[in-house]
Design a protein around this motif. Structure first.
Motif, PDB file in Angstrom:
ATOM      1  N   UNK A 118     -20.178   3.863  12.270  1.00  0.00           N
ATOM      2  CA  UNK A 118     -20.019   5.073  11.439  1.00  0.00           C
ATOM      3  C   UNK A 118     -18.902   5.942  11.997  1.00  0.00           C
ATOM      4  N   UNK A 119     -18.929   6.176  13.330  1.00  0.00           N
ATOM      5  CA  UNK A 119     -17.884   7.004  13.940  1.00  0.00           C
ATOM      6  C   UNK A 119     -16.507   6.360  13.812  1.00  0.00           C
ATOM      7  N   UNK A 120     -16.437   5.045  14.036  1.00  0.00           N
ATOM      8  CA  UNK A 120     -15.149   4.345  13.933  1.00  0.00           C
ATOM      9  C   UNK A 120     -14.594   4.442  12.512  1.00  0.00           C
ATOM     10  N   UNK A 121     -15.455   4.265  11.526  1.00  0.00           N
ATOM     11  CA  UNK A 121     -14.998   4.322  10.124  1.00  0.00           C
ATOM     12  C   UNK A 121     -14.576   5.739   9.736  1.00  0.00           C
ATOM     13  N   UNK A 122     -15.134   6.758  10.403  1.00  0.00           N
ATOM     14  CA  UNK A 122     -14.789   8.142  10.054  1.00  0.00           C
ATOM     15  C   UNK A 122     -13.453   8.579  10.651  1.00  0.00           C
ATOM     16  N   UNK A 123     -12.938   7.828  11.632  1.00  0.00           N
ATOM     17  CA  UNK A 123     -11.651   8.178  12.236  1.00  0.00           C
ATOM     18  C   UNK A 123     -10.498   7.792  11.319  1.00  0.00           C
ATOM     19  N   UNK A 124      -9.431   8.576  11.381  1.00  0.00           N
ATOM     20  CA  UNK A 124      -8.222   8.196  10.662  1.00  0.00           C
ATOM     21  C   UNK A 124      -7.632   6.974  11.364  1.00  0.00           C
ATOM     22  N   UNK A 125      -6.865   6.179  10.627  1.00  0.00           N
ATOM     23  CA  UNK A 125      -6.304   4.939  11.165  1.00  0.00           C
ATOM     24  C   UNK A 125      -5.503   5.197  12.440  1.00  0.00           C
ATOM     25  N   UNK A 126      -4.669   6.242  12.451  1.00  0.00           N
ATOM     26  CA  UNK A 126      -3.839   6.550  13.617  1.00  0.00           C
ATOM     27  C   UNK A 126      -4.716   6.917  14.822  1.00  0.00           C
ATOM     28  N   UNK A 127      -5.781   7.666  14.598  1.00  0.00           N
ATOM     29  CA  UNK A 127      -6.697   8.059  15.672  1.00  0.00           C
ATOM     30  C   UNK A 127      -7.442   6.846  16.214  1.00  0.00           C
ATOM     31  N   UNK A 128      -7.845   5.950  15.318  1.00  0.00           N
ATOM     32  CA  UNK A 128      -8.537   4.733  15.742  1.00  0.00           C
ATOM     33  C   UNK A 128      -7.606   3.848  16.582  1.00  0.00           C
ATOM     34  N   UNK A 129      -6.345   3.735  16.165  1.00  0.00           N
ATOM     35  CA  UNK A 129      -5.372   2.949  16.934  1.00  0.00           C
ATOM     36  C   UNK A 129      -5.181   3.563  18.323  1.00  0.00           C
ATOM     37  N   UNK A 130      -5.129   4.893  18.404  1.00  0.00           N
ATOM     38  CA  UNK A 130      -5.008   5.582  19.699  1.00  0.00           C
ATOM     39  C   UNK A 130      -6.257   5.344  20.551  1.00  0.00           C
ATOM     40  N   UNK A 131      -7.439   5.318  19.917  1.00  0.00           N
ATOM     41  CA  UNK A 131      -8.689   5.042  20.633  1.00  0.00           C
ATOM     42  C   UNK A 131      -8.618   3.681  21.323  1.00  0.00           C
ATOM     43  N   UNK A 132      -8.110   2.660  20.612  1.00  0.00           N
ATOM     44  CA  UNK A 132      -7.986   1.321  21.204  1.00  0.00           C
ATOM     45  C   UNK A 132      -7.149   1.385  22.477  1.00  0.00           C
ATOM     46  N   UNK A 133      -6.006   2.047  22.372  1.00  0.00           N
ATOM     47  CA  UNK A 133      -5.091   2.114  23.508  1.00  0.00           C
ATOM     48  C   UNK A 133      -5.704   2.899  24.667  1.00  0.00           C
ATOM     49  N   UNK A 139      -4.188  -6.618  25.135  1.00  0.00           N
ATOM     50  CA  UNK A 139      -3.998  -8.004  24.740  1.00  0.00           C
ATOM     51  C   UNK A 139      -3.419  -8.071  23.335  1.00  0.00           C
ATOM     52  N   UNK A 140      -2.940  -9.249  22.989  1.00  0.00           N
ATOM     53  CA  UNK A 140      -2.277  -9.445  21.693  1.00  0.00           C
ATOM     54  C   UNK A 140      -3.163  -9.084  20.509  1.00  0.00           C
ATOM     55  N   UNK A 141      -4.430  -9.449  20.587  1.00  0.00           N
ATOM     56  CA  UNK A 141      -5.362  -9.192  19.485  1.00  0.00           C
ATOM     57  C   UNK A 141      -5.423  -7.692  19.165  1.00  0.00           C
ATOM     58  N   UNK A 142      -5.533  -6.863  20.209  1.00  0.00           N
ATOM     59  CA  UNK A 142      -5.682  -5.425  19.971  1.00  0.00           C
ATOM     60  C   UNK A 142      -4.362  -4.758  19.643  1.00  0.00           C
ATOM     61  N   UNK A 143      -3.266  -5.257  20.203  1.00  0.00           N
ATOM     62  CA  UNK A 143      -1.951  -4.733  19.800  1.00  0.00           C
ATOM     63  C   UNK A 143      -1.735  -5.007  18.312  1.00  0.00           C
ATOM     64  N   UNK A 144      -2.093  -6.223  17.905  1.00  0.00           N
ATOM     65  CA  UNK A 144      -1.964  -6.593  16.495  1.00  0.00           C
ATOM     66  C   UNK A 144      -2.853  -5.715  15.616  1.00  0.00           C
TER      67      UNK A 144
END
Length: 191
Positions: A118-133, A139-144
């Motif tokens: 639920x929390x992940x889906x509520x984040x904007x795409x840019x914020x979610x990408x920043x969360x990953x980093x 690794x390649x999977x997460x960079x992709x």
């Protein structure tokens, strides 16, 4: 003789099936080729099957039969239908715990924060990408996945599914690692 697992295929099954811990490093039944040597191989720490043909009337190839009675080479990793010797199994597990690539090493894993679907889906795409980093998903999977999110925010549900699977796998691996460490600690106390 069939009792020792060296007899001809079809005469008798090899002794002892793989334990639950061993299945992780055992080729799937559908993948095992009974026309090939039935020795388990290291296969980059994932467990595989020898690609050679067995000696006529035997389960194993010439190479895996060397070593004399009770010391045959197939016993190092076990056979694909049976257990892995405990020391080698611990080596497989240690390798799996430390494997890099799409997985991150333990120091990165400790940085990771858990995020609900639920929390992940509520984040904007840019914020979610920043969360990953920021959380050590490398690794390649997460960079992709980061690039895909920034390019096409509509793929967020698919990327969040991958995140949920990764979190579940990480938690399961950590529980297994702690259980092994606890078991090894108890074994040292008993000795």
């Amino acid at each position: 003789a069939p009792e020792d697992g060296l007899g001809p295929p079809g005469e008798a099954a090899l002794p002892g099936g793989p334990t639950e811990r061993c299945r992780r490093f055992t080729p799937a039944e559908a993948v095992i080729d009974r026309g090939l040597c039935l020795a388990r191989t290291w296969s980059d720490g994932r467990g595989g099957q020898c690609h050679r043909h067995p000696v006529t009337g035997q389960f194993f190839c010439k190479s895996h039969l060397t070593g004399g009675p009770g010391q045959e080479q197939w016993r190092v990793h076990g056979h694909v239908d049976g257990p892995i010797p405990e020391d080698k199994l611990r080596e497989f597990e240690k390798n799996a715990d430390n494997r890099s690539g799409d997985k991150v090493d333990l120091s990165y894993w400790k940085r990771r924060r858990l995020l609900s679907r639920v929390d992940a889906m509520s984040l904007e795409a840019r914020t979610l990408a920043k969360f990953f980093k920021d959380s050590g998903y490398s690794g390649e999977k997460w960079k992709s996945n980061q690039e895909r999110l920034l390019r096409d925010p509509g793929c967020k549900a698919e990327v969040v599914d991958a995140l949920m699977r990764e979190q579940a796998e990480d938690l399961f691996a950590e529980v297994q690692r702690l259980q092994r460490a606890e078991g090894e600690s108890r074994a040292r106390v008993v000795q």
